[in-house]
Motif scaffolding. Structure first.
Motif, PDB file in Angstrom:
ATOM      1  N   GLN A  82       2.206   1.521   0.932  1.00  0.00           N
ATOM      2  CA  GLN A  82       3.297   0.389   1.071  1.00  0.00           C
ATOM      3  C   GLN A  82       3.666   0.406   2.708  1.00  0.00           C
ATOM      4  OE1 GLN A  82       6.043   1.023  -1.749  1.00  0.00           O
ATOM      5  NE2 GLN A  82       5.858  -1.229  -2.350  1.00  0.00           N
ATOM      6  N   VAL A  85       0.745  -0.758   5.024  1.00  0.00           N
ATOM      7  CA  VAL A  85       0.402  -2.123   4.731  1.00  0.00           C
ATOM      8  C   VAL A  85       1.310  -2.913   5.696  1.00  0.00           C
ATOM      9  CG1 VAL A  85       0.481  -3.883   3.188  1.00  0.00           C
ATOM     10  CG2 VAL A  85      -0.768  -2.026   2.473  1.00  0.00           C
ATOM     11  N   ASN A 123      -4.419  -1.810   0.732  1.00  0.00           N
ATOM     12  CA  ASN A 123      -3.911  -2.814  -0.380  1.00  0.00           C
ATOM     13  C   ASN A 123      -4.495  -2.516  -1.623  1.00  0.00           C
ATOM     14  OD1 ASN A 123      -1.620  -4.689   0.184  1.00  0.00           O
ATOM     15  ND2 ASN A 123      -3.092  -5.338   1.948  1.00  0.00           N
TER      16      ASN A 123
END
Length: 195
Positions: A82, A85, A123
């Protein structure tokens, strides 16, 4: 090994205090950015793109803090993905505006393509490792953003075709898309009780 303090819910006073601090930091950052761009006469799409980049990088850094201070609140195996990203998205927004000052545009574009490939892999890995709640938040975010953007784009395209508004660049549209996506993610997270 996790301590019990990591699993203890935060008090209302702590949440309010954190919201005030974050709001203050955001207000100061926004004011500073507005003054800087105003003095430079920057076009609004660049201001929006920079704001989105700062927001994405800030979310990535805050997520990094959460990863170290409250690791039990992040689905196992998802934290680093996360964070990656968010940080990559922020960097990719900044590159077209600032990197050409010292690097040839074709090299900047090649760098963006490479970072986008890395972010895409991150992702996909994030989706595969996410728990059901995180997957649902991701799906809800995409659905909210799609319907909001589809409606807005249709109305704007119709108004443009009728000569009621001017055309906007793809760069401006990308900034708008990211702003809507971030708002959609906040709405989707709040609906699932994720703060």
């Amino acid at each position: 090994m996790m301590s019990k303090s990591e699993d203890r819910p935060q008090s209302l006073a702590t949440k309010i205090g954190m919201a005030i601090v974050l709001g203050g930091v955001g207000a100061l950052a926004g004011y500073g950015m507005a003054k800087t761009f105003e003095s430079q006469g920057a076009p609004w799409p660049d201001v929006l793109a920079t704001a989105m980049a700062v927001a994405l990088i800030a979310i990535g850094l805050m997520s990094l803090v959460v990863l170290f201070t409250r690791p039990s609140t992040i689905p196992k195996g998802c934290g680093v993905l996360q964070i990656s990203v968010f940080l990559l998205a922020g960097v990719m927004f900044l590159m077209p505006m600032y990197a050409p000052a010292s690097v040839a545009p074709n090299l900047v574009f090649g760098g963006i393509v490479a970072l986008l490939a890395i972010q895409t892999v991150a992702n996909v890995m994030l989706w595969r490792r996410a728990d059901e709640m995180l997957r649902q938040v991701m799906a809800d975010t995409s659905a909210i953003a799609f319907w909001a953007l589809q409606t807005a784009l249709f109305l704007y395209a119709a108004a443009e075709r009728l000569g009621l508004v001017e055309s906007i660049s793809a760069w401006a549209m990308m900034g708008i898309l990211m702003a809507v996506y971030l708002l959609a993610s906040i709405v989707a997270s709040a609906r699932r009780g994720i703060s």
